[in-house]
Enzyme design. Structure first.
Site, short mmCIF file in Angstrom:
data_model
loop_
_atom_site.label_atom_id
_atom_site.label_comp_id
_atom_site.label_asym_id
_atom_site.label_seq_id
_atom_site.Cartn_x
_atom_site.Cartn_y
_atom_site.Cartn_z
N ASP A 1 -14.27 13.68 14.67
CA ASP A 1 -12.83 13.88 14.52
C ASP A 1 -12.51 15.18 13.78
OD1 ASP A 1 -10.19 13.29 14.85
OD2 ASP A 1 -10.23 11.42 13.71
N ASN B 1 4.80 18.57 20.43
CA ASN B 1 3.76 19.25 21.22
C ASN B 1 4.27 19.70 22.58
OD1 ASN B 1 2.14 17.64 19.23
ND2 ASN B 1 0.46 18.57 20.38
N ILE C 1 4.33 41.50 13.12
CA ILE C 1 5.56 41.14 12.38
C ILE C 1 5.42 41.48 10.89
CG2 ILE C 1 6.57 39.37 13.89
CD1 ILE C 1 5.14 37.26 12.12
N LYS D 1 3.53 26.70 8.19
CA LYS D 1 4.81 26.58 8.89
C LYS D 1 5.88 26.00 7.95
CE LYS D 1 5.62 27.32 12.71
NZ LYS D 1 6.05 28.56 13.41
N THR E 1 -2.76 39.14 19.57
CA THR E 1 -3.96 38.50 19.04
C THR E 1 -4.68 37.85 20.22
OG1 THR E 1 -2.97 36.32 18.74
CG2 THR E 1 -2.68 37.92 16.93
N TYR F 1 -2.37 24.98 8.85
CA TYR F 1 -1.35 25.44 9.81
C TYR F 1 0.01 24.84 9.44
CZ TYR F 1 1.63 25.18 13.95
OH TYR F 1 2.72 25.23 14.80
N ASN G 1 -3.96 10.38 22.97
CA ASN G 1 -4.70 11.49 23.58
C ASN G 1 -5.54 11.00 24.75
OD1 ASN G 1 -3.63 13.23 21.69
ND2 ASN G 1 -5.39 13.09 20.32
N THR H 1 7.81 23.35 13.81
CA THR H 1 7.00 22.28 14.41
C THR H 1 7.23 20.94 13.70
OG1 THR H 1 4.70 21.57 14.67
CG2 THR H 1 5.12 23.07 12.87
N ASP H 2 6.93 19.87 14.42
CA ASP H 2 7.00 18.53 13.80
C ASP H 2 5.89 18.32 12.76
OD1 ASP H 2 4.82 18.37 15.55
OD2 ASP H 2 5.63 16.70 16.74
N GLU H 3 4.86 19.19 12.79
CA GLU H 3 3.70 18.96 11.92
C GLU H 3 4.02 19.14 10.44
OE1 GLU H 3 -0.07 20.36 13.13
OE2 GLU H 3 0.33 20.00 15.25
P1 NAD Z 1 0.62 30.92 20.92
O1 NAD Z 1 -0.54 30.79 19.99
O2 NAD Z 1 0.44 30.63 22.37
O3 NAD Z 1 1.21 32.41 20.83
C1 NAD Z 1 1.45 33.04 19.61
C2 NAD Z 1 1.84 34.50 19.91
O4 NAD Z 1 2.14 35.15 18.66
C3 NAD Z 1 0.73 35.31 20.58
O5 NAD Z 1 1.25 36.06 21.65
C4 NAD Z 1 0.24 36.22 19.47
O6 NAD Z 1 -0.30 37.45 19.95
C5 NAD Z 1 1.50 36.43 18.64
N1 NAD Z 1 1.22 36.79 17.26
C6 NAD Z 1 0.36 36.19 16.40
N2 NAD Z 1 0.38 36.84 15.21
C7 NAD Z 1 1.28 37.85 15.32
C8 NAD Z 1 1.76 38.84 14.43
N3 NAD Z 1 1.27 38.95 13.18
N4 NAD Z 1 2.71 39.69 14.86
C9 NAD Z 1 3.18 39.61 16.14
N5 NAD Z 1 2.76 38.69 17.02
C10 NAD Z 1 1.82 37.82 16.62
O7 NAD Z 1 1.77 30.04 20.28
P2 NAD Z 1 2.78 28.99 20.95
O8 NAD Z 1 2.06 27.73 21.20
O9 NAD Z 1 3.51 29.66 22.03
O10 NAD Z 1 3.76 28.72 19.70
C11 NAD Z 1 4.88 29.59 19.48
C12 NAD Z 1 5.65 29.09 18.27
O11 NAD Z 1 6.08 27.75 18.49
C13 NAD Z 1 4.85 29.06 16.96
O12 NAD Z 1 5.70 29.46 15.92
C14 NAD Z 1 4.45 27.61 16.82
O13 NAD Z 1 4.27 27.27 15.46
C15 NAD Z 1 5.65 26.92 17.41
N6 NAD Z 1 5.41 25.59 17.98
C16 NAD Z 1 4.42 25.42 18.93
C17 NAD Z 1 4.26 24.17 19.52
C18 NAD Z 1 3.20 23.93 20.57
O14 NAD Z 1 3.00 22.78 20.95
N7 NAD Z 1 2.52 24.95 21.09
C19 NAD Z 1 5.08 23.09 19.13
C20 NAD Z 1 6.06 23.30 18.16
C21 NAD Z 1 6.23 24.57 17.60
O1 DAU Z 2 3.05 19.08 17.19
C1 DAU Z 2 3.32 20.43 17.45
C2 DAU Z 2 2.04 21.21 17.37
O2 DAU Z 2 1.29 20.87 18.53
C3 DAU Z 2 2.22 22.72 17.27
O3 DAU Z 2 2.92 23.01 16.10
C4 DAU Z 2 0.86 23.42 17.29
O4 DAU Z 2 1.02 24.81 17.27
C5 DAU Z 2 0.12 23.00 18.54
O5 DAU Z 2 -1.17 23.58 18.54
C6 DAU Z 2 0.02 21.48 18.63
O6 DAU Z 2 -0.85 20.96 17.61
P1 DAU Z 2 -1.88 19.77 17.89
O7 DAU Z 2 -2.97 19.84 16.90
O8 DAU Z 2 -1.17 18.47 18.05
O9 DAU Z 2 -2.37 20.23 19.36
P2 DAU Z 2 -3.81 20.29 20.05
O10 DAU Z 2 -3.58 20.68 21.47
O11 DAU Z 2 -4.78 21.10 19.27
O12 DAU Z 2 -4.28 18.78 19.98
C7 DAU Z 2 -3.52 17.73 20.56
C8 DAU Z 2 -4.22 16.44 20.23
O13 DAU Z 2 -5.49 16.40 20.94
C9 DAU Z 2 -4.58 16.30 18.75
O14 DAU Z 2 -4.45 14.93 18.36
C10 DAU Z 2 -6.04 16.71 18.69
C11 DAU Z 2 -6.57 16.27 20.03
N1 DAU Z 2 -7.69 17.10 20.54
C12 DAU Z 2 -7.53 18.44 20.59
C13 DAU Z 2 -8.56 19.25 21.04
C14 DAU Z 2 -8.39 20.76 21.06
C15 DAU Z 2 -8.87 16.49 21.00
O15 DAU Z 2 -8.99 15.24 20.99
N2 DAU Z 2 -9.87 17.29 21.45
C16 DAU Z 2 -9.78 18.65 21.48
O16 DAU Z 2 -10.78 19.32 21.87
#
Ligand code: NAD
Ligand code: DAU
Length: 364
Positions: free
Chosen positions: A298, A196, A71, A171, A47, A167, A266, A141-143
């Site tokens: 916000d 995060n 998937i 999850k 994606t 989202y 933040n 995720t913690d969310e």
């Molecule tokens: P990301 O958005 O960077 O990557 C997601 C990947 O999944 C991409 O490579 C995308 O191409 C692939 N994908 C999406 N839909 C698909 C499908 N239908 N089939 C196969 N592949 C597909 O995500 P990330 O930040 O690396 O997060 C990975 C996992 O960790 C997720 O499950 C997310 O919920 C979880 N998570 C993320 C965070 C965070 O802070 N980023 C924190 C806690 C948990």
């Molecule tokens: O907590 C785990 C989660 O962390 C994961 O499950 C999610 O996949 C991951 O995207 C992340 O979610 P958040 O919403 O916490 O992450 P994000 O980076 O989008 O935002 C972090 C914080 O910053 C949140 O409080 C929103 C704020 N923010 C974000 C953006 C993109 C801003 O203030 N400005 C922005 O432009």
């Protein structure tokens, strides 16, 4: 200690879903560099968030294979599990950006809920009740727990689920399905709920890489609301180590929390990055970078605070995060400064430009 702990997961042939994304690609690098794994198959739909360049360093490694697939395509997943004799599935694939889920909840339902169900069904069909040495590890995720007020205790593994964004709801639904397959069919699952992540190769729609790339380009840094929302930030390498510990010694059916053990706002994160950029690029016309900060409307339903109680994994598996926030942020800024071609390719691509236009209207 044996590589494979209590005889749980064999971890010879590993299927990683979503391995072209941020955490999945870091995990694949970690697996190939630090474990005796024989085969790593990366199934990713590519994606907008999937970046093949994230795996450039391992593409000629004979243990590694990339498969472009969804998937949700259960038949293809089953064929792959059989062909590669997969004993371990680590399921990262998901739609992950909260702001996108607010604009398009159905895609999140499709990938995160239905996709997880199809993957579970594929594992159940192919493993067919012979679960010796098998493991299905689900990344969550913690969310899913919702939001905390400033003085509230952190989330524990028994905190009730109260997801508040599409989202988080998707999850949460996936987590429930994964647990149901353990109780109903005996599928050997484990789950980890993590806070995060930040670090190399994170798509710059997320807050930390967005701040870095806006500093580099001298563009406004969007801070939602009052900027006092609190997250617990974990360096991605610490997350990868935690997942490996769970695969080695985690108990089937169990959930483990992972977090960085910090509570910055933040605004504090953005200021730390701006100050790092001042130090790293003292000649830049953008110094002081803090002047780029701009408060904007916000996020709807914005969760105020997340915090994780990680005592279970500390006690049972001896895992604690190793990288302090200041150190991890500096390493992250350095990675983006050292990989301008990676950043440029991502931000010049149409999906990124379109998203910036939609989410942050009135710019450039
Ligand atoms: P990301 O958005 O960077 O990557 C997601 C990947 O999944 C991409 O490579 C995308 O191409 C692939 N994908 C999406 N839909 C698909 C499908 N239908 N089939 C196969 N592949 C597909 O995500 P990330 O930040 O690396 O997060 C990975 C996992 O960790 C997720 O499950 C997310 O919920 C979880 N998570 C993320 C965070 C965070 O802070 N980023 C924190 C806690 C948990
Ligand atoms: O907590 C785990 C989660 O962390 C994961 O499950 C999610 O996949 C991951 O995207 C992340 O979610 P958040 O919403 O916490 O992450 P994000 O980076 O989008 O935002 C972090 C914080 O910053 C949140 O409080 C929103 C704020 N923010 C974000 C953006 C993109 C801003 O203030 N400005 C922005 O432009």
């Amino acid at each position: 200690m044996d590589w494979v702990g209590r005889g749980n997961s064999r971890m010879k042939n590993v299927l990683v879903t979503g391995g072209a994304g941020f955490i999945g690609s870091n995990f694949i690098h970690h697996l190939l560099a630090r474990t005796p794994v024989q085969r790593v198959v990366n199934l990713d739909a590519l994606t907008y968030a999937g970046t093949p360049a994230n795996l450039a360093e391992v593409q000629n490694d004979t243990r590694y294979r990339f498969v472009h697939a969804d998937i949700c395509d259960g038949e293809k997943v089953q064929a792959l599990l059989r062909e590669e004799h997969v004993d371990t599935i680590v399921h990262f694939a998901a739609d992950t950006h909260v702001d996108r889920s607010i604009r398009d909840p159905e895609t999140f339902y499709q990938t995160n809920v239905l996709g997880t169900l199809r993957l579970l069904e594929a594992a159940r069909a192919v493993w067919a009740g012979d679960y010796t040495g098998k493991r299905f590890h689900h990344i969550s995720t913690d969310e899913v727990y919702g939001t905390l007020e400033p003085g509230d205790p952190p989330f524990s593994e028994s905190t009730p689920y109260i997801p508040r964004s599409p989202y988080a709801a998707s999850k949460a639904a996936a987590d429930h399905l994964v647990r149901s397959f353990f109780h109903t069919y005996g599928l050997p699952v484990t789950l980890s709920n993590c806070s995060n992540n930040y670090g190399p190769r994170q798509y710059p729609e997320k807050f930390i890489p967005l701040v870095i790339q806006r500093c580099l380009r001298g563009e406004r840094i969007p801070i939602y609301g009052d900027g006092r929302q609190i997250r617990d930030w974990i360096y991605v390498e610490d997350h990868c180590c935690g997942i490996l510990r769970i695969l080695q010694d985690g108990r089937p059916g169990e959930t483990y929390h992972l977090g960085g053990g910090n509570q910055p706002t933040n605004l504090e994160i953005a200021n730390l990055i701006c100050d790092l950029m001042d130090r790293k690029r003292p000649q830049s016309a953008q110094v002081p970078h803090r002047r780029l900060l701009q408060f904007i409307t916000d996020r709807p339903g914005h969760d105020r605070r997340y915090a994780m109680d990680c005592t279970k994994i500390e006690r049972e598996l001896g895992w604690t995060p190793q990288i302090h926030l200041a150190e991890g942020l500096e390493q992250t800024v350095d990675w983006y400064l050292d990989h301008p071609e990676w950043l440029e390719a991502v931000i010049q691509a149409e999906p990124y430009r379109a998203w910036m236009h939609e989410q942050y209207p009135g710019e450039g």
